[in-house]
Design an enzyme around this catalytic site. Sequence first.
Site: not given
Ligand code: NDP
Ligand code: 2IT
Length: 444
Positions: A209, A114, A240, A111, A165-166, A90, A126, A376
């Site tokens: 998240t 976590k 997100n 992961q 997603g991520d 997952k 992943k 999830s």
């Molecule tokens: P999104 O794609 O929704 O948003 C990512 C954000 O981070 C955007 O604002 C983006 O800016 C910025 N960003 C991404 N890459 C870079 C970079 N190299 N330098 C500067 N800014 C950057 O992703 P999420 O919000 O889903 O994910 C954010 C973090 O949270 C990640 O580390 C992800 O692995 C982690 N995460 C996500 C989960 C989820 O459920 N979605 C769960 C657990 C962890 P821009 O739009 O300009 O690219």
């Molecule tokens: O980093 C993470 O935990 C995620 N991007 C969410 C993974 C999931 O299966 O919901």
Amino acid sequence: MSYVDEVYQYLEEKNASQPEFLQAAKEVLESLKLVIDAHEDEYRKSALLERLVTPERQILFRVPWMDDSGQVRVNNGFRIQFNSAIGPYKGGLRFHPSVNLSIIKFLGLEQIFKNSLTGLPIGGGKGGADFDPHGKSDAEVMRFCQSFMTELCKYIGPNEDVPAGDIGVGGREIGYMYGQYKRITGRYEGVLTGKGLTFGGSLARTEATGYGLLYLTNEMLKCNGIDLAGKTVVISGSGNVAIYATQKAQQLGAKVVTSCDSTGWIYDPEGIDVALLKEVKEVKRARLTEYAAKRSSAQYHEGKGVWSVKCDVALPCATQNELDLEDAKMLVNNGVKAVCEGANMPTTYEATKYFQDNKVLFVGGKAANAGGVATSALEMSQNSERLAWTFEEVDQKLQNIMVNIFHNLDDAAKEYGCAGNYVAGANIAGFLKVAAAMKAQGIV
Ligand code: NDP
Ligand code: 2IT
């Protein structure tokens, strides 16, 4: 040399070109010394650590697709099925130009721990691609997602591997991938999470998240005699995780004064306007300059800078290694009390140590951002029983899970003689369950 050091050396030799993977492995292995050293021979004999840090399966594939001008493009697709000791693989899919094997392996390794911490039966995996969704039309994103799933569908399933997603993968991408999976296999089943609410998605998964990050942060602060209400919070990212972290922090009475994306950042001393941020980022998929243009209190700056803003609590919610030692020094100088990671490994190794040495309360992403994957898993449960729970029901379960995670890692830290070291506590608590399952299942 201790067994833990031997395994790290082995990893360095095998993965010299994978710095992010080595960084994630180093942090975990260092914490596990407290557990392993006392029973070294037993762990060494069954090569438990080598098995833990070696993915069960790595799938690398070509993703050809056609852009709107008729030009064929090719990207690299990845799915790392890291560890299935406690449940089906997952973990999310990331679409970002920086994606490579090192990034996907670091994310997959984190992961495992976590998912174990959530208390739910999910293994670690992943995936993703070095595809950049920025500036692509909906039709291009759809064709890419369809091509990606045409290959990935051979390796996933509701009882085998359930992606989500991520970065760069949200509701739109999950929808296109789900449609293609269903078309190819003919099966309507919970093979992806983060689905739309009209086709098997769970209420509160979108928020999970960010909300979960705040539920854990709030509990951790409370246990340290600090009230989140009235505090100033700095958040990075505007995707997100960042959006719903901002929303929940405000609901809990804190003031969030920053936001950023990969090109610039906002300082908004009156507090971020979440409705406007959602409009700019979720609907228009635009830059933060559009936020600043519509809000007179907001100051826009090019480049990186949110960590220079004075705050009580810092929540990095963008990407790996976005908060380095210099940033940590600025935050400590400005009196930061707590740092909790919404993103995966956003704090560098040196910055993490600096926070810990300076008595900043610090919770790593494995624990702090586990609310997304936990929800999830709740989506998987609802799909299996072909029912949909209410928002309140899912949100209540999420709150319980996050509060439990904090207490489990706090207890583990105390039990292993490192009270207050929440990084070690999380790694240890996550490890113990996976290690017990691996041991019970023999050499597989
Ligand atoms: P999104 O794609 O929704 O948003 C990512 C954000 O981070 C955007 O604002 C983006 O800016 C910025 N960003 C991404 N890459 C870079 C970079 N190299 N330098 C500067 N800014 C950057 O992703 P999420 O919000 O889903 O994910 C954010 C973090 O949270 C990640 O580390 C992800 O692995 C982690 N995460 C996500 C989960 C989820 O459920 N979605 C769960 C657990 C962890 P821009 O739009 O300009 O690219
Ligand atoms: O980093 C993470 O935990 C995620 N991007 C969410 C993974 C999931 O299966 O919901």
